[in-house]
Design a protein around this motif. Structure first.
Motif: not given
Length: 302
Positions: A141-147
């Motif tokens: 979820a964090a990676v998706v949000m950062i992208v």
């Protein structure tokens, strides 16, 4: 309160050396880096690159009549790798709580045996399965949000999302790391353990930041030592094998029969060391006077 990182590191070395059965847990609890052969690949890359490329091009030469058997081979390889990954994941879910229990007993005056810690690891299997799924979900979820933010905030994305991502993963790493120790040491449920981990991070930001620097510094130091040792040991042998055979097969055989046992030992050692250090870090935060010098008998047989 300030954690005594010098004693923490010193005790970790003592724990690792005196209790070598912990290396079995450390091998799996340390994650996939225990089987990382990049350090072998780098030292023989230059003489073997052309051979590797030729082998790859030969394999990629798919004529029509070879497609079915090669597809079957690739399918079998995928199934084998998936089964191997599942096996290692199961071993991790047992080894991680087992090594926490073992280090807890050793450094706080208890009686450690491999059997008792292994049993403890199986007791916490499902709880660690649950918290690991949460960690994976939070990470994705964090990676998706950062992208998403990086795309939406262009051209300021690098100035905002990278620092924000590093800060988030700092908090997540220590929250879940401390939660895992708390879950075993205090027999907590997942929610209570995560709450305790978050509270410890909030109240000990300085110590957590210093611990991060210590982990990074020691990780780099271990990597340099391992790389230099591998360079001295393997480079002459690899050059000799390549000069005699001109083939990648000899180097692969060397990696399998010599590199694999060495990688297993190093993976167990480093995994145990870093886990021992983090377990002691937890107790340094919650019970500063409880971490004692590891003087228990080395590797009892029971």
């Amino acid at each position: 309160m300030n954690v005594d990182f010098g004693s923490l590191i010193q005790n970790s070395f003592k724990v690792v050396w005196r209790h070598k059965t912990l290396w079995i847990f450390g091998l799996f609890a340390g994650g996939v880096e225990g089987f990382n052969f990049d350090w072998l690949d780098k030292i023989d890359r230059e003489p073997a690159d052309m051979s590797i490329m030729h082998d790859l091009f030969d394999y990629m030469d798919w004529s029509y009549d070879l497609i079915p058997p090669k597809l079957a081979m690739l399918g079998g390889l995928v199934v084998w790798l998936a089964a191997l990954a599942l096996l290692f994941f199961i071993c991790y879910l047992i080894a991680q709580p087992a090594i926490i229990d073992g280090v807890n007993r050793i450094t706080r005056g208890g009686q450690y045996t491999f059997a008792s810690s292994f049993s403890r690891g199986t007791d916490f299997f499902w709880r660690f399965f649950g918290i690991t799924l949460i960690e994976i979900f939070v990470g994705i979820a964090a990676v998706v949000m950062i992208v998403i933010l990086a795309i939406a905030l262009t051209p300021l994305s690098l100035l905002l999302t990278i620092p924000a991502g590093l800060i988030f993963f700092f908090f997540a790493y220590h929250t879940f790391g401390l939660a895992e120790v708390a879950m075993v040491a205090r027999d907590n449920q997942i929610g209570d353990a995560v709450a305790e981990g978050w509270g410890l991070v909030k109240n000990n930001l300085g110590n957590c930041f210093l611990m991060t620097l210590v982990l990074i510094g020691l990780g780099i130091a271990f990597a340099i030592v391992i790389f230099m040792a591998a360079l001295i040991l393997y480079l002459p042998i690899n050059l000799l094998i390549y000069a005699m055979t001109g083939s990648l097969i000899g180097i692969l055989i060397l990696a399998l029969f010599i590199g694999l046992p060495v990688a297993i030992v190093l993976g167990g050692y480093t995994g145990t060391f870093f886990n021992a250090m983090y377990v002691q870090f937890y107790f340094g935060l919650v019970e500063p006077q409880s971490v004692v010098e590891a003087v228990t008998p080395a590797d009892p047989v029971a």
